[in-house]
Design a protein around this motif. Sequence first.
Motif, PDB file in Angstrom:
ATOM      1  N   LEU A 208      -9.706  -2.558   9.341  1.00 36.47           N
ATOM      2  CA  LEU A 208      -8.782  -2.278   8.262  1.00 36.47           C
ATOM      3  C   LEU A 208      -7.409  -2.829   8.614  1.00 36.47           C
ATOM      4  O   LEU A 208      -7.011  -2.837   9.777  1.00 36.47           O
ATOM      5  CB  LEU A 208      -8.693  -0.770   8.039  1.00 36.47           C
ATOM      6  CG  LEU A 208      -9.975  -0.099   7.543  1.00 36.47           C
ATOM      7  CD1 LEU A 208      -9.798   1.402   7.550  1.00 36.47           C
ATOM      8  CD2 LEU A 208     -10.332  -0.589   6.166  1.00 36.47           C
ATOM      9  N   GLY A 209      -6.689  -3.272   7.603  1.00 39.05           N
ATOM     10  CA  GLY A 209      -5.350  -3.777   7.829  1.00 39.05           C
ATOM     11  C   GLY A 209      -4.391  -2.667   8.204  1.00 39.05           C
ATOM     12  O   GLY A 209      -4.701  -1.484   8.061  1.00 39.05           O
ATOM     13  N   PRO A 210      -3.202  -3.016   8.684  1.00 40.66           N
ATOM     14  CA  PRO A 210      -2.237  -1.992   9.094  1.00 40.66           C
ATOM     15  C   PRO A 210      -1.696  -1.225   7.899  1.00 40.66           C
ATOM     16  O   PRO A 210      -1.604  -1.763   6.796  1.00 40.66           O
ATOM     17  CB  PRO A 210      -1.128  -2.811   9.772  1.00 40.66           C
ATOM     18  CG  PRO A 210      -1.223  -4.157   9.120  1.00 40.66           C
ATOM     19  CD  PRO A 210      -2.680  -4.368   8.856  1.00 40.66           C
ATOM     20  N   PRO A 211      -1.333   0.026   8.094  1.00 39.77           N
ATOM     21  CA  PRO A 211      -0.731   0.789   6.999  1.00 39.77           C
ATOM     22  C   PRO A 211       0.639   0.235   6.633  1.00 39.77           C
ATOM     23  O   PRO A 211       1.171  -0.680   7.267  1.00 39.77           O
ATOM     24  CB  PRO A 211      -0.625   2.214   7.583  1.00 39.77           C
ATOM     25  CG  PRO A 211      -1.536   2.233   8.758  1.00 39.77           C
ATOM     26  CD  PRO A 211      -1.543   0.823   9.290  1.00 39.77           C
ATOM     27  N   ILE A 212       1.239   0.832   5.622  1.00 35.61           N
ATOM     28  CA  ILE A 212       2.597   0.486   5.218  1.00 35.61           C
ATOM     29  C   ILE A 212       3.553   0.734   6.385  1.00 35.61           C
ATOM     30  O   ILE A 212       3.456   1.745   7.074  1.00 35.61           O
ATOM     31  CB  ILE A 212       3.010   1.347   4.002  1.00 35.61           C
ATOM     32  CG1 ILE A 212       2.236   0.902   2.747  1.00 35.61           C
ATOM     33  CG2 ILE A 212       4.502   1.262   3.746  1.00 35.61           C
ATOM     34  CD1 ILE A 212       2.693  -0.415   2.197  1.00 35.61           C
ATOM     35  N   SER A 213       4.483  -0.179   6.600  1.00 37.63           N
ATOM     36  CA  SER A 213       5.471  -0.032   7.655  1.00 37.63           C
ATOM     37  C   SER A 213       6.850   0.192   7.041  1.00 37.63           C
ATOM     38  O   SER A 213       7.044   0.069   5.830  1.00 37.63           O
ATOM     39  CB  SER A 213       5.505  -1.290   8.524  1.00 37.63           C
ATOM     40  OG  SER A 213       5.997  -2.390   7.781  1.00 37.63           O
TER      41      SER A 213
ATOM     42  N   LEU B 140     -13.135   3.009   1.436  1.00 37.46           N
ATOM     43  CA  LEU B 140     -12.332   1.993   2.106  1.00 37.46           C
ATOM     44  C   LEU B 140     -11.068   1.651   1.325  1.00 37.46           C
ATOM     45  O   LEU B 140     -11.117   1.418   0.114  1.00 37.46           O
ATOM     46  CB  LEU B 140     -13.151   0.718   2.310  1.00 37.46           C
ATOM     47  CG  LEU B 140     -14.333   0.820   3.273  1.00 37.46           C
ATOM     48  CD1 LEU B 140     -15.076  -0.512   3.330  1.00 37.46           C
ATOM     49  CD2 LEU B 140     -13.854   1.221   4.666  1.00 37.46           C
ATOM     50  N   VAL B 141      -9.951   1.616   2.028  1.00 41.68           N
ATOM     51  CA  VAL B 141      -8.688   1.080   1.533  1.00 41.68           C
ATOM     52  C   VAL B 141      -8.245   0.067   2.579  1.00 41.68           C
ATOM     53  O   VAL B 141      -8.032   0.416   3.739  1.00 41.68           O
ATOM     54  CB  VAL B 141      -7.617   2.165   1.363  1.00 41.68           C
ATOM     55  CG1 VAL B 141      -6.312   1.558   0.883  1.00 41.68           C
ATOM     56  CG2 VAL B 141      -8.096   3.247   0.389  1.00 41.68           C
ATOM     57  N   ALA B 142      -8.127  -1.200   2.190  1.00 41.82           N
ATOM     58  CA  ALA B 142      -7.827  -2.259   3.164  1.00 41.82           C
ATOM     59  C   ALA B 142      -6.626  -3.075   2.708  1.00 41.82           C
ATOM     60  O   ALA B 142      -6.469  -3.368   1.513  1.00 41.82           O
ATOM     61  CB  ALA B 142      -9.037  -3.171   3.352  1.00 41.82           C
ATOM     62  N   ARG B 143      -5.818  -3.441   3.674  1.00 39.28           N
ATOM     63  CA  ARG B 143      -4.678  -4.323   3.402  1.00 39.28           C
ATOM     64  C   ARG B 143      -5.122  -5.759   3.595  1.00 39.28           C
ATOM     65  O   ARG B 143      -5.674  -6.123   4.629  1.00 39.28           O
ATOM     66  CB  ARG B 143      -3.512  -4.002   4.345  1.00 39.28           C
ATOM     67  CG  ARG B 143      -2.310  -4.892   4.141  1.00 39.28           C
ATOM     68  CD  ARG B 143      -1.143  -4.426   5.000  1.00 39.28           C
ATOM     69  NE  ARG B 143       0.007  -5.303   4.866  1.00 39.28           N
ATOM     70  CZ  ARG B 143       1.202  -5.059   5.406  1.00 39.28           C
ATOM     71  NH1 ARG B 143       1.374  -3.970   6.124  1.00 39.28           N
ATOM     72  NH2 ARG B 143       2.199  -5.900   5.212  1.00 39.28           N
ATOM     73  N   LEU B 144      -4.872  -6.576   2.586  1.00 38.54           N
ATOM     74  CA  LEU B 144      -5.204  -7.989   2.655  1.00 38.54           C
ATOM     75  C   LEU B 144      -3.989  -8.789   3.109  1.00 38.54           C
ATOM     76  O   LEU B 144      -2.851  -8.406   2.825  1.00 38.54           O
ATOM     77  CB  LEU B 144      -5.694  -8.501   1.303  1.00 38.54           C
ATOM     78  CG  LEU B 144      -6.897  -7.791   0.698  1.00 38.54           C
ATOM     79  CD1 LEU B 144      -7.280  -8.441  -0.623  1.00 38.54           C
ATOM     80  CD2 LEU B 144      -8.081  -7.802   1.649  1.00 38.54           C
ATOM     81  N   PRO B 145      -4.182  -9.904   3.800  1.00 41.82           N
ATOM     82  CA  PRO B 145      -3.024 -10.699   4.237  1.00 41.82           C
ATOM     83  C   PRO B 145      -2.336 -11.360   3.055  1.00 41.82           C
ATOM     84  O   PRO B 145      -2.970 -11.692   2.054  1.00 41.82           O
ATOM     85  CB  PRO B 145      -3.664 -11.752   5.151  1.00 41.82           C
ATOM     86  CG  PRO B 145      -5.077 -11.819   4.729  1.00 41.82           C
ATOM     87  CD  PRO B 145      -5.449 -10.455   4.237  1.00 41.82           C
ATOM     88  N   VAL B 146      -1.043 -11.514   3.162  1.00 37.84           N
ATOM     89  CA  VAL B 146      -0.251 -12.206   2.153  1.00 37.84           C
ATOM     90  C   VAL B 146       0.558 -13.291   2.839  1.00 37.84           C
ATOM     91  O   VAL B 146       0.679 -13.318   4.073  1.00 37.84           O
ATOM     92  CB  VAL B 146       0.699 -11.246   1.412  1.00 37.84           C
ATOM     93  CG1 VAL B 146      -0.090 -10.242   0.597  1.00 37.84           C
ATOM     94  CG2 VAL B 146       1.611 -10.521   2.388  1.00 37.84           C
ATOM     95  N   ASP B 147       1.111 -14.182   2.045  1.00 38.98           N
ATOM     96  CA  ASP B 147       1.914 -15.276   2.611  1.00 38.98           C
ATOM     97  C   ASP B 147       3.162 -14.731   3.281  1.00 38.98           C
ATOM     98  O   ASP B 147       3.751 -13.796   2.786  1.00 38.98           O
ATOM     99  CB  ASP B 147       2.304 -16.256   1.518  1.00 38.98           C
ATOM    100  CG  ASP B 147       1.076 -16.988   0.984  1.00 38.98           C
ATOM    101  OD1 ASP B 147       1.136 -17.412  -0.182  1.00 38.98           O
ATOM    102  OD2 ASP B 147       0.103 -17.123   1.716  1.00 38.98           O
TER     103      ASP B 147
END
Length: 393
Positions: free
Chosen positions: A102-107, A386-393
């Motif tokens: 899973l991607g990292p949570p909100i920072s 599932l809740v996943a963070r996707l990469p962004v530019d």
Amino acid sequence: MTPEDRFPGPEPHHSGRHPHQDLDVLPYGSYYEPNTPADYPGSPGDPESRPTGTDATYSGYGGARYLEQHWPVTGHATPTQPIFQAPEPPAMQTEDPPTIELGPPISEDDLRPAPQLPPIGEPGPVGPLFVVGDVHGYLDELLGALHQQGLVDADGHWSAGRARVWFLGDFTDRGPDGIGVIDLVMQLAAEAAAAGGYCRALMGNHELLFLGAHRYGDEPVQSTAGTASFRAAWLLNGGQQHDLERLQGHHISWLKRLPAIALEDGHLLLHSDTTAYLEFGDSIAEVNDAVHNLLADEGADEWWDAFRRFTKRFAFRGPGGPMAAGELLSTYGGHRVVHGHSPIPYLTGEATADTGEPPYVPGPYIYADELAVAMDGGVTMEGRLLVARLPVD
């Protein structure tokens, strides 16, 4: 040390024991899955013969990658500018687990507001992108997963600033509080917009089924399996009477306006792992308009046919999976398809093992030569939401 030891996933939040639920079925027991040869490794008819090497197409372990390390995005795509390109063959991996972390949570950096919001209609800074898999009425699990990623506070209100969230559909049926899930997503959509972010949702096949059960009830529809009704199919697939009784006009209006397909940061977002979307149009706008027009004007048989098409699954699994995913990407744009609908334990073959233990789903599953990512963690079968963070530019 196993990959799971190196990248442990958070413990899932549960509202109680989840009854085992098989894949979606139509009346008379026919569920939609491509006809796979019985001797095809990894097929439902031959779960023990799945290879354990590096075949990225149909090995339960092949083709998996860690999301943030191995999923670069090179640009924003539009429906008129497809950016799909056939990938290079994956390199040999000595340890290749079946899921991506899973991607990292909100920072804190994500939450830092822009110096000045841009005028309405003009693009401005965007926050991180998240996707949410099938919820199926499990409101407590949803709140726990969203809070764990920093998207909502302890009271269930939006706390993610300019972040962007897409739900991949299937809010109701099987779980205890489908209407509660819809109410929460509608609430978060309003709160996110006020904070400069957004929360949006796709239409899943269970939205079509739920709306059909409300509108057409026991009215006969023409099915390839024989005469059926929306209500019969809805009950067969976990329909909850208390959800239908609590369904109100504003819920119906919101559900009927949901898009069927979307494109964000090179990710082609769908509910179902099927190529049936191609039957509704050659662009994202055409597909969404076709579905909306159908729900606005057409009759029970047309609604049923749309439900039947979007209930198909497993298009990206097997030897033809990369080609099927590539066809969607070439038509609508994007680098990878991100979908719900088919639970990951079925895609990996774990659901057929019948060990008596809940399936282990540490995160999203990437497969089909890395062109498809599955987000249904099997919450209805004691997997996880599932809740996943996707990469962004």
